[in-house]
Scaffold this active site. Structure first.
Site, PDB file in Angstrom:
ATOM      1  N   ASP A 133      34.088  41.594  40.056  1.00  0.00           N
ATOM      2  CA  ASP A 133      35.542  41.629  39.923  1.00  0.00           C
ATOM      3  C   ASP A 133      36.084  41.112  41.256  1.00  0.00           C
ATOM      4  O   ASP A 133      35.834  41.708  42.306  1.00  0.00           O
ATOM      5  CB  ASP A 133      35.955  43.089  39.668  1.00  0.00           C
ATOM      6  CG  ASP A 133      37.453  43.262  39.637  1.00  0.00           C
ATOM      7  OD1 ASP A 133      38.178  42.326  40.015  1.00  0.00           O
ATOM      8  OD2 ASP A 133      37.889  44.360  39.252  1.00  0.00           O
ATOM      9  N   ILE A 134      36.809  40.001  41.225  1.00  0.00           N
ATOM     10  CA  ILE A 134      37.232  39.342  42.471  1.00  0.00           C
ATOM     11  C   ILE A 134      38.116  40.247  43.342  1.00  0.00           C
ATOM     12  O   ILE A 134      38.134  40.110  44.556  1.00  0.00           O
ATOM     13  CB  ILE A 134      37.923  37.986  42.141  1.00  0.00           C
ATOM     14  CG1 ILE A 134      37.805  37.019  43.308  1.00  0.00           C
ATOM     15  CG2 ILE A 134      39.376  38.165  41.734  1.00  0.00           C
ATOM     16  CD1 ILE A 134      38.127  35.583  42.952  1.00  0.00           C
ATOM     17  N   ASN A 189      50.335  31.127  37.712  1.00  0.00           N
ATOM     18  CA  ASN A 189      51.142  30.183  36.924  1.00  0.00           C
ATOM     19  C   ASN A 189      52.226  29.604  37.828  1.00  0.00           C
ATOM     20  O   ASN A 189      52.364  30.029  38.982  1.00  0.00           O
ATOM     21  CB  ASN A 189      51.727  30.862  35.673  1.00  0.00           C
ATOM     22  CG  ASN A 189      52.556  32.066  36.057  1.00  0.00           C
ATOM     23  OD1 ASN A 189      53.433  31.991  36.926  1.00  0.00           O
ATOM     24  ND2 ASN A 189      52.286  33.218  35.445  1.00  0.00           N
ATOM     25  N   GLY A 211      45.278  38.276  32.915  1.00  0.00           N
ATOM     26  CA  GLY A 211      43.987  37.840  33.450  1.00  0.00           C
ATOM     27  C   GLY A 211      43.768  38.217  34.900  1.00  0.00           C
ATOM     28  O   GLY A 211      44.152  39.298  35.355  1.00  0.00           O
ATOM     29  N   VAL A 212      43.181  37.275  35.640  1.00  0.00           N
ATOM     30  CA  VAL A 212      42.845  37.567  37.035  1.00  0.00           C
ATOM     31  C   VAL A 212      44.127  37.712  37.874  1.00  0.00           C
ATOM     32  O   VAL A 212      44.177  38.503  38.821  1.00  0.00           O
ATOM     33  CB  VAL A 212      41.878  36.484  37.589  1.00  0.00           C
ATOM     34  CG1 VAL A 212      42.516  35.155  37.793  1.00  0.00           C
ATOM     35  CG2 VAL A 212      41.205  36.960  38.854  1.00  0.00           C
ATOM     36  N   ASP A 213      45.187  36.994  37.493  1.00  0.00           N
ATOM     37  CA  ASP A 213      46.480  37.077  38.180  1.00  0.00           C
ATOM     38  C   ASP A 213      47.009  38.522  38.120  1.00  0.00           C
ATOM     39  O   ASP A 213      47.382  39.113  39.148  1.00  0.00           O
ATOM     40  CB  ASP A 213      47.444  36.097  37.459  1.00  0.00           C
ATOM     41  CG  ASP A 213      48.697  35.820  38.247  1.00  0.00           C
ATOM     42  OD1 ASP A 213      48.771  36.245  39.406  1.00  0.00           O
ATOM     43  OD2 ASP A 213      49.610  35.149  37.689  1.00  0.00           O
TER      44      ASP A 213
HETATM   45  N1  AR6 Z   1      37.729  38.865  38.657  1.00  0.00           N
HETATM   46  C1  AR6 Z   1      37.209  37.630  38.492  1.00  0.00           C
HETATM   47  N2  AR6 Z   1      37.491  36.838  37.433  1.00  0.00           N
HETATM   48  C2  AR6 Z   1      38.357  37.325  36.505  1.00  0.00           C
HETATM   49  C3  AR6 Z   1      38.958  38.612  36.611  1.00  0.00           C
HETATM   50  C4  AR6 Z   1      38.620  39.385  37.750  1.00  0.00           C
HETATM   51  N3  AR6 Z   1      39.135  40.606  37.948  1.00  0.00           N
HETATM   52  N4  AR6 Z   1      39.770  38.799  35.522  1.00  0.00           N
HETATM   53  C5  AR6 Z   1      39.667  37.683  34.769  1.00  0.00           C
HETATM   54  N5  AR6 Z   1      38.810  36.809  35.344  1.00  0.00           N
HETATM   55  P1  AR6 Z   1      42.748  33.642  33.520  1.00  0.00           P
HETATM   56  P2  AR6 Z   1      43.735  30.872  33.675  1.00  0.00           P
HETATM   57  C6  AR6 Z   1      38.371  35.466  34.901  1.00  0.00           C
HETATM   58  O1  AR6 Z   1      43.234  33.781  32.122  1.00  0.00           O
HETATM   59  O2  AR6 Z   1      42.904  30.475  32.526  1.00  0.00           O
HETATM   60  C7  AR6 Z   1      47.581  34.314  33.788  1.00  0.00           C
HETATM   61  O3  AR6 Z   1      48.405  35.031  32.927  1.00  0.00           O
HETATM   62  C8  AR6 Z   1      38.414  35.202  33.415  1.00  0.00           C
HETATM   63  O4  AR6 Z   1      37.232  35.716  32.793  1.00  0.00           O
HETATM   64  O5  AR6 Z   1      42.974  34.765  34.428  1.00  0.00           O
HETATM   65  O6  AR6 Z   1      43.777  29.993  34.877  1.00  0.00           O
HETATM   66  C9  AR6 Z   1      48.360  33.494  34.794  1.00  0.00           C
HETATM   67  O7  AR6 Z   1      49.581  34.108  35.171  1.00  0.00           O
HETATM   68  C10 AR6 Z   1      38.457  33.686  33.384  1.00  0.00           C
HETATM   69  O8  AR6 Z   1      37.118  33.154  33.408  1.00  0.00           O
HETATM   70  O9  AR6 Z   1      43.408  32.330  34.246  1.00  0.00           O
HETATM   71  C11 AR6 Z   1      48.579  32.216  34.055  1.00  0.00           C
HETATM   72  O10 AR6 Z   1      49.709  32.298  33.214  1.00  0.00           O
HETATM   73  C12 AR6 Z   1      39.136  33.295  34.689  1.00  0.00           C
HETATM   74  O11 AR6 Z   1      39.253  34.501  35.449  1.00  0.00           O
HETATM   75  C13 AR6 Z   1      47.339  32.061  33.236  1.00  0.00           C
HETATM   76  O12 AR6 Z   1      46.827  33.385  33.035  1.00  0.00           O
HETATM   77  C14 AR6 Z   1      40.521  32.682  34.518  1.00  0.00           C
HETATM   78  O13 AR6 Z   1      41.208  33.303  33.450  1.00  0.00           O
HETATM   79  C15 AR6 Z   1      46.284  31.280  33.970  1.00  0.00           C
HETATM   80  O14 AR6 Z   1      45.208  31.053  33.100  1.00  0.00           O
END
Ligand code: AR6
Length: 321
Positions: free
Chosen positions: A9-10, A23, A31-33
């Site tokens: 988990d980052i 975004n 998600g990660v954000d």
């Molecule tokens: N640690 C590491 N990686 C993670 C974590 C974590 N805690 N949580 C999720 N991931 P995403 P995007 C991974 O959707 O596709 C947001 O709403 C996840 O498994 O977070 O760039 C923003 O505000 C995936 O492989 O980002 C934007 O609107 C990776 O992080 C939009 O999502 C990216 O998934 C950005 O979409």
């Protein structure tokens, strides 16, 4: 140098900077954000409100607030629209601009999620390859340690042909019978070398001491006409660890480190076994890790990142990591 692929988990990482897949508003999301904003606390959002958003492919930096990381680098990945809208170029820019910002802020350790591979729909395997290729290119001229963090294993989509051949190779070789043969062979060797048959003195035996791991490594680097840096970079090994090995003729590396060097030097299977023996290890058919390594060497595939993808897919420890 070097690049590590880790499953974590980052938000938990104590690195100089973590990268956020944000975004255009930079005001948080899912998600990660969402995870980064929750862990960093409200002050991060307050700061982000003052940044005026961020264009796709660009990056902005803030402090890490309540996170263990000192900084958060916010970048905005492309939304996948089929591949014809310069998504790849934008994604490369995300990694490149984030790394430049990290460098400007003197960060030595940086962790990335797989940008765009979640809500933004970029095909996961391709997003992962863009990440590793862009980071590796940057690391060839810059001294930094970069972690690519995998949260969800589906991101890893190793080459299907390699995976099916590899599964067959493992099935054929990974048998209990082999483990038994291994033990029988080991006891035979033990018996041959036992003191009752050996009439020479211990002093004489010790005089016959063979070339060490580090001596063989340095000899092979010369023979392959590589520079030290070419070798440790290709092995995905840290420069400091390499200089330790160079200075200590009796250095005992871990098995993944010894194998990483064998792969970087593109050694044949017998040479790899010889090098491993010098570090006190062997390749056997009693564990999957060894069989996977053997498969890649037999097929002349010395790409450490493809090997690591396969090791990861079979839940084995990775080379160089
Ligand atoms: N640690 C590491 N990686 C993670 C974590 C974590 N805690 N949580 C999720 N991931 P995403 P995007 C991974 O959707 O596709 C947001 O709403 C996840 O498994 O977070 O760039 C923003 O505000 C995936 O492989 O980002 C934007 O609107 C990776 O992080 C939009 O999502 C990216 O998934 C950005 O979409």
């Amino acid at each position: 140098m070097p690049l590590f692929i880790i499953k974590d988990d980052i938000t938990k990482l104590s690195v100089d900077a973590i990268v956020n897949a944000a975004n255009n508003t930079l005001l948080g999301g899912g998600g990660v954000d969402g995870a980064i904003h929750r862990a960093a606390g409200k002050k991060l959002l307050e700061k982000c409100k003052t940044l005026g958003g961020c264009k796709t492919g660009e990056a902005k930096i803030t402090k890490g607030y309540d996170l263990p990381a000192k900084y958060v680098i916010h970048t905005v990945g492309p939304i996948w629209q089929g591949g014809g809208f310069k998504e790849r170029e934008s994604l490369i820019s995300c990694y490149h601009n984030s790394l430049l910002l990290a460098k400007e802020n003197k960060c030595k350790t940086v962790a990335f999620p797989i940008i765009s591979s979640g809500a933004y729909g970029y095909p996961k395997g391709e997003a992962f390859r863009v990440a590793t290729d862009t980071v590796l290119e940057f690391l060839s001229d810059n001294d930094m340690t970069v972690y690519i963090v995998i949260y969800d294993k589906a991101v890893y989509e190793p080459d299907r042909r390699i995976m099916s051949e590899l599964s067959y190779f493992i099935d054929r070789n990974y048998e209990k019978k082999q483990a038994l043969n291994e033990r029988v062979r080991a006891s035979a060797v033990l018996c041959k070398s036992c003191a009752c048959e050996d009439k020479s003195s211990l002093d004489d035996a010790l005089k016959e001491i063979d070339e060490s791991f580090s001596e063989m490594l340095l000899r092979k680097i010369d023979e392959k006409k590589m520079t030290d840096a070419e070798c440790y970079k290709k092995a995905n090994i840290d420069r400091k660890l390499f200089s330790k090995i160079r200075k200590d003729v009796n250095y005992k590396p871990s098995k993944p480190t010894a194998i990483a060097f064998a792969i970087a030097l593109e050694l044949s299977l017998p040479e790899t076994e010889d090098m491993l023996k010098k570090a006190g290890f062997a390749l056997s058919h009693s564990n999957k890790f060894d069989i996977i390594i053997e498969y890649f060497i037999r097929n002349g595939n010395y790409n450490i990142f493809e090997i690591n993808e396969a090791l990861f897919a079979f839940d084995q420890s990775l080379l160089g990591a």
